[in-house]
Design an enzyme around this catalytic site. Structure first.
Site, PDB file in Angstrom:
ATOM      1  N   HIS A 101       1.564  -4.556  -6.291  1.00 37.94           N
ATOM      2  CA  HIS A 101       1.814  -5.999  -6.139  1.00 37.94           C
ATOM      3  C   HIS A 101       1.079  -6.799  -7.206  1.00 37.94           C
ATOM      4  CE1 HIS A 101       2.485  -5.079  -1.578  1.00 37.94           C
ATOM      5  NE2 HIS A 101       3.420  -4.561  -2.349  1.00 37.94           N
ATOM      6  N   HIS A 260      11.529  -7.281  -1.787  1.00 40.81           N
ATOM      7  CA  HIS A 260      10.236  -6.630  -1.959  1.00 40.81           C
ATOM      8  C   HIS A 260      10.378  -5.322  -2.736  1.00 40.81           C
ATOM      9  CE1 HIS A 260       6.020  -5.920  -1.209  1.00 40.81           C
ATOM     10  NE2 HIS A 260       6.344  -4.648  -1.032  1.00 40.81           N
ATOM     11  N   ASP A 264       8.318  -4.365  -6.045  1.00 45.78           N
ATOM     12  CA  ASP A 264       7.641  -3.084  -6.266  1.00 45.78           C
ATOM     13  C   ASP A 264       8.094  -2.442  -7.576  1.00 45.78           C
ATOM     14  OD1 ASP A 264       6.034  -3.086  -4.026  1.00 45.78           O
ATOM     15  OD2 ASP A 264       7.351  -1.809  -2.833  1.00 45.78           O
ATOM     16  N   HIS A 287       8.259   4.058  -5.015  1.00 42.62           N
ATOM     17  CA  HIS A 287       7.223   4.330  -6.011  1.00 42.62           C
ATOM     18  C   HIS A 287       7.376   5.708  -6.653  1.00 42.62           C
ATOM     19  CE1 HIS A 287       5.383   0.714  -4.613  1.00 42.62           C
ATOM     20  NE2 HIS A 287       5.118   1.194  -3.423  1.00 42.62           N
TER      21      HIS A 287
END
Length: 321
Positions: A101, A260, A264, A287
């Site tokens: 973030h 979101h 990311d 991720h």
């Protein structure tokens, strides 16, 4: 579509007008304190100016850990957040977790050089979005430097997959990064969502930085059983149970979940060590796939090129890395 910042109560400041071709750092240091999402610990964060060509450097102030430059090849774990560390399997204590973030905020604000000091093993989660990091950066002030930014241009499509999930980077005819992400969750409160846009500072501040991390209620007990999410609460995450959002104030955006995921991705891609010019497309990506993608891109010099100057709208002639 902006949401108030829960802890500071402040609204986001207008984007400063700087030359997007040049490097930037902070005008002055700034400090804040927050809770670690997984440890639940009180974490002190300090952001400070750094010289040209320093990059983004994380430092642990509570132990003698060498500085960690924010790069894709310093990522040692991606299961629940993006974690930086030395070597492939360092002790858990010698890591800095949940950097994505803050990395997204640095990317969205165009910060190239900064020292980031923390006195614990992870970055504070604040409200679960990047909004408070943006607030801190803009309170510190952003100043232009003399050196040109490092621009990374995607030459050919690179793709990684995991079942039906994938992430890929492709060449683009315009300068900058465009992102197209879709998600599909069995929880009906999330369901299928898609978000696509060319990312710039204004879009990031207005539509992306306030999107919070989210979790399924069914996952919380497991996370607690393995010693994680000790600092998680309805103040720093959206919690979903079937077709219900459990946060009393509800969502900040109808599609906050996929926004979101875009946030990311922006943070993870900024670990390239420069500004990526290309088109990112992902489905059920996270991720792990984001990091695998960068590793695959930089494994072959045919995939990318670099230059220290760029037009705002046109791609320059690029050289091999």
């Amino acid at each position: 579509m902006n949401a108030a910042l829960p802890q500071t109560g402040a609204t986001l400041m207008p984007s400063p007008q700087h030359d997007g071709q040049m490097q930037h750092t902070l005008r002055q240091p700034i400090r804040s304190v927050g809770t670690g999402l997984h440890t639940g610990a009180r974490i002190e964060l300090r952001l400070a100016p750094a010289p040209e060509n320093t990059g983004i450097v994380f430092r642990r102030t509570d132990m003698a850990l060498p500085p960690l430059t924010a790069r894709y090849d310093a990522v040692v774990d991606t299961r629940l957040s993006t974690v930086l560390g030395h070597g492939t399997s360092p002790p858990q204590a010698e890591r800095i977790a949940t950097v994505e973030h803050l990395m997204a905020a640095l990317s969205g604000c165009g910060i190239d050089n900064v020292f980031i000091d923390v006195n614990g093993p992870e970055i504070p989660v604040f409200d679960g979005s990047a909004a408070e990091f943006v607030f801190l950066l803009e309170c510190a002030g952003i100043t232009q430097q003399a050196a040109a930014r490092r621009n990374i241009y995607i030459r050919q499509t690179v793709r990684v997959e995991d079942g039906d999930a994938f992430a890929e980077l492709s060449p683009t005819t315009q300068a900058g990064l465009s992102i197209d992400i879709s998600i599909d969750f069995p929880a009906s409160a999330i369901g299928q969502q898609r978000y696509g846009a060319r990312v710039d500072a204004a879009l990031f501040r207005r539509h992306l930085c306030t999107a919070r991390t989210f979790v399924l209620q069914s996952e919380i007990d497991h996370l607690h059983s393995v010693g994680l999410a000790r600092g998680g609460s309805l103040d720093n995450a959206v919690v979903v149970n079937g077709d219900n959002v459990l946060n009393p104030a509800g969502l900040r955006h109808a599609d906050e979940f996929v926004r979101h995921k875009v946030l990311d991705a922006i943070g993870d891609l900024y670990l390239a060590g420069g500004v990526i010019h290309g088109h990112f497309r992902g489905h059920k990506s996270g991720h792990t796939l984001n990091n695998r993608l960068l590793r695959k891109v930089f494994a072959d010099q045919a995939n990318w090129g670099t230059t220290r100057s760029a037009s705002r709208t046109r791609l320059p002639q690029i050289k091999a890395a």
